[in-house]
Enzyme design. Structure first.
Site, PDB file in Angstrom:
ATOM      1  N   TYR A  75     -59.311 112.314  74.779  1.00 44.39           N
ATOM      2  CA  TYR A  75     -59.291 112.596  73.342  1.00 44.39           C
ATOM      3  C   TYR A  75     -57.886 112.348  72.803  1.00 44.39           C
ATOM      4  O   TYR A  75     -56.937 113.065  73.134  1.00 44.39           O
ATOM      5  CB  TYR A  75     -59.719 114.029  73.039  1.00 44.39           C
TER       6      TYR A  75
ATOM      7  N   LEU B 108     -74.572 118.293  65.318  1.00 45.21           N
ATOM      8  CA  LEU B 108     -74.774 117.913  63.915  1.00 45.21           C
ATOM      9  C   LEU B 108     -74.887 116.396  63.758  1.00 45.21           C
ATOM     10  O   LEU B 108     -74.750 115.872  62.652  1.00 45.21           O
ATOM     11  CB  LEU B 108     -73.630 118.454  63.048  1.00 45.21           C
TER      12      LEU B 108
ATOM     13  N   GLU C 214     -68.666 127.971  57.805  1.00 47.38           N
ATOM     14  CA  GLU C 214     -70.079 127.647  57.600  1.00 47.38           C
ATOM     15  C   GLU C 214     -70.806 127.519  58.934  1.00 47.38           C
ATOM     16  O   GLU C 214     -71.879 128.091  59.131  1.00 47.38           O
ATOM     17  CB  GLU C 214     -70.198 126.343  56.807  1.00 47.38           C
TER      18      GLU C 214
END
Length: 313
Positions: A54, A208, A288
């Site tokens: 990463y 998601l 959220e």
């Protein structure tokens, strides 16, 4: 925040984990990354998921800086190895040499003495599974990692590693990290049953669908979005998937939650899943997504979701 065991181990991780793929050390500025990471920890996230690849090590460095004043025992930190980190012929794969050297480098970048979980980021056809299993076993016995796992391995490969560990009386993998979301359910057929059989938990990435299940592509592709700049996302951003996402958005509204929360709660409906890994670029987005922890979808909501997912259109 709710917490779940990782497979048959006693290790507990937050249902929502914070990952660093494509964000920290890269697209998110260091100070903002530290703000998000520390906000996540304050909200009960205890699992931080990384990999050496990463941002070529910069993600590990950014997270290491962000957590330097945190109590290490409160955190579950994972990293991964497999992908080439340089042009050196041995700086890749799952050989004993690369495993041992990569672990040391990740520990230095993170500024910690040990990793809670060390993942084999892919299966290496050029390394014997026995070699990989015994190297991971040695790292555990040295105290440099506490557990090890696999990421995007096939069911047959997971079985091979588990049985190799039994044969060598070595520490076996305890977790698999696959992709899983409303629009990609392939792991339900073989991976989940195999993990259950051998006692592995699952910490899933892309819950998601790379942002598709946030609804941000419902009205087209924003010019500055990842979907507009990342060619490999085209297989996800299909007209069929976008049409289903629009319908799922209506289901989420009817259930009194956001689409992201619906998608995460749907992933977490399965007890085999230990954690869903999100990639937050703002504290608002983080808040959220964390709101999905502990949410139980009603029978009516699940039926509406099943109707959408079973529709070939």
């Amino acid at each position: 925040m709710n917490y779940r065991r990782v497979g048959r181990t006693g290790l507990k991780v937050s249902e929502i984990a914070l990952g660093a793929w494509l964000t920290y050390g890269g697209s998110v500025e260091e100070r903002q990354a530290a703000t998000i990471i520390n906000a996540a920890l304050d909200l009960g996230v205890n699992f931080l998921d990384l990999a050496d690849i990463y941002s070529r090590g910069r993600a590990e460095e950014a997270v290491g800086q962000a957590i330097r004043n945190r109590r290490r025992s409160d955190l579950v930190i994972s990293s991964k190895l497999f992908w080439p980190m340089s042009d050196s012929v041995n700086d890749r794969g799952l050989s004993r040499k690369h495993i041992m050297e990569s672990a040391e480098k990740s520990l230095r970048r993170l500024g910690t003495d040990y990793l809670d979980i060390y993942f084999c980021h892919r299966f290496d056809p050029e390394a014997e599974v026995d070699e990989t299993v015994r190297a991971m076993d040695d790292l555990i016995r040295q105290g440099k990692i506490l557990y090890w796992g696999t990421s995007t391995w096939t069911a047959a490969q997971i079985k091979q590693a588990a049985e190799s560990a039994t044969r060598w009386l070595a520490y076996a993998p305890v977790v698999e990290q696959p992709r899983y979301n409303l629009l990609d359910r392939q792991i339900e057929h073989e991976i989940i049953p195999t993990c259950v059989r051998y006692g592995l938990g699952l910490t899933v990435f892309s819950p998601l669908a790379q942002g598709l299940l946030t609804g941000k592509y419902n009205e087209g592709t924003p010019p500055s979005s990842r979907g507009a700049t990342t060619p490999w996302l085209r297989d996800t951003l299909t007209p069929e998937n976008i049409a289903k996402t629009k319908r799922l958005s209506e289901v989420a509204r009817s259930a009194g939650m956001t689409l992201s929360q619906l998608a995460l709660a749907w992933v977490l409906r399965r007890p085999e899943i230990s954690s869903a890994i999100i990639g937050a670029t703002s504290v608002e987005q983080l808040n959220e997504n964390i709101g999905a922890s502990g949410v139980t979808l009603t029978t009516d909501t699940m039926a509406a979701i099943d109707d959408i997912l079973s529709d070939p259109a």
